[in-house]
Design a protein around this motif. Structure first.
Motif, mmCIF file in Angstrom:
data_model
loop_
_atom_site.group_PDB
_atom_site.id
_atom_site.type_symbol
_atom_site.label_atom_id
_atom_site.label_comp_id
_atom_site.label_asym_id
_atom_site.label_seq_id
_atom_site.Cartn_x
_atom_site.Cartn_y
_atom_site.Cartn_z
ATOM 1 N N GLU A 96 -27.962 6.235 6.332
ATOM 2 C CA GLU A 96 -26.810 6.965 5.795
ATOM 3 C C GLU A 96 -27.071 8.460 5.858
ATOM 4 O OE1 GLU A 96 -24.374 6.266 1.803
ATOM 5 O OE2 GLU A 96 -26.160 7.509 1.423
ATOM 6 N N LEU A 114 -19.343 15.665 12.271
ATOM 7 C CA LEU A 114 -19.697 14.277 11.997
ATOM 8 C C LEU A 114 -19.291 13.366 13.156
ATOM 9 C CD1 LEU A 114 -18.741 14.009 8.217
ATOM 10 C CD2 LEU A 114 -21.054 13.893 9.182
ATOM 11 N N ARG A 118 -21.750 10.969 15.204
ATOM 12 C CA ARG A 118 -21.496 9.542 15.356
ATOM 13 C C ARG A 118 -21.459 9.104 16.809
ATOM 14 N NH1 ARG A 118 -20.823 5.205 12.046
ATOM 15 N NH2 ARG A 118 -18.853 4.728 13.062
ATOM 16 N N ILE A 126 -21.762 7.347 6.489
ATOM 17 C CA ILE A 126 -21.549 8.715 6.004
ATOM 18 C C ILE A 126 -21.085 8.663 4.558
ATOM 19 C CG2 ILE A 126 -20.183 10.824 6.270
ATOM 20 C CD1 ILE A 126 -19.862 9.952 9.265
ATOM 21 N N LEU A 128 -19.668 11.531 1.923
ATOM 22 C CA LEU A 128 -19.237 12.935 1.905
ATOM 23 C C LEU A 128 -18.581 13.265 0.573
ATOM 24 C CD1 LEU A 128 -18.634 15.653 3.377
ATOM 25 C CD2 LEU A 128 -16.544 14.577 4.247
#
Length: 301
Positions: A96, A114, A118, A126, A128
């Protein structure tokens, strides 16, 4: 002899210095008080100076102790960073990536970085969060997040490494139909006039700004707990406030908001604040975190 100094002695010294007593230091270190006192006495003998004045009810750092405490902290931080780097050399990909972002930073840029991460590591989850003021720094200090983004120079910690990313424009705005908005073309306002109107202010979820206000010029305030709420209250005409330019650019272009007619809040009512990518120096960044950081830095350039 200085060569006989140990990291354990330095850590004991720093812990006692920060806790304010040998008993408090022993409790933090889960040791008996006599062992802590013995370690400090040995360190003083090796250094040739008294680190604590023991003549009172509680030990007090001597001037020499205060000076050397800063050196000991620095050495321990560097050792922690070295250990973290060594651990990171053998670590695999994170399960993570946890990230906490200052509300002033454009979150779309986070999404783009991000997405880039990815594409390289599609199996990394993730987490956030978005927080104002001292929230991002607290998130890292309390080990709830791996990476953070903070904006401005007011929130620092020696255990947190920072990497400058970009400048965020912060602009003071008010609704066009607000009395101050109707003054936009009628000459500059003085601070006394600003104080006659409600200012919308963002509250700090951390305790880092207790007793302090940033950019508060009016005694009349409405304190809110999110940037979107602040934006909505300003657009409604309730009061004036400062928001990141990226958030209000369209409102300004379409006339819903206007810049505050005052030079007390920066030239053209705007100031720049540096944004930083932050992480703990004692915790290694995994491959996904490093790829994210590089992607964000490229986007900011």
């Amino acid at each position: 002899m200085l060569d006989a100094l140990t990291l354990d002695q330095m850590r004991t010294f720093v812990t006692v210095g920060e806790s304010g007593s040998f008993r408090g230091g022993a409790a933090r270190l889960s040791r008996v008080q006599s062992a802590v006192s013995h370690a400090i006495a040995n360190l003083e003998a090796q250094l040739g100076v008294a680190l604590f004045d023991r003549s009172g009810h509680r030990p007090v750092l001597t001037p020499e102790g205060q000076a050397l405490l800063a050196n000991a902290r620095d050495i321990l931080l560097r050792v922690d960073a070295m250990r973290a780097r060594a651990r990171g050399l053998g670590e695999g990909i994170e399960l993570e990536l946890s990230l906490i972002v200052d509300t002033l930073f454009p979150v779309e840029a986070i999404g783009a970085a991000l997405t880039d991460m990815r594409s390289t590591y599609p199996n990394v989850s993730i987490r956030l969060a978005v927080a104002p003021l001292g929230g991002p720094l607290d998130g890292l200090v309390e080990r709830r997040f791996t990476l953070g983004i903070t904006v401005g120079e007011d929130f620092r910690d020696p255990a947190i490494a920072r990497r400058a990313l970009t400048t965020v424009g912060i602009v003071a705005v008010v609704a066009a139909h607000h009395p101050l908005g109707r003054r936009a073309g009628g000459g500059a306002l003085e601070n006394a006039e600003l104080a006659d109107h409600l200012q919308i202010v963002l509250s700090d979820p951390s305790q880092r700004t207790t007793g302090r206000d940033f950019g508060v010029l009016s005694p009349q305030t409405c304190r809110v707990n999110s940037q979107d709420t602040k934006h909505a209250m300003i657009r409604s005409g309730l009061g004036w406030g400062r928001l990141p330019f990226w958030q209000v650019e369209r409102d300004l272009d379409e006339g819903r908001l206007v810049r505050m007619p005052t030079a007390a809040l920066g030239r053209n009512s705007q100031v720049g604040a540096e944004a930083y990518l932050i992480h703990r120096i004692d915790e290694p960044l995994g491959p996904a975190a490093r790829v994210f950081g590089e992607a964000l830095a490229r986007l900011c350039r």
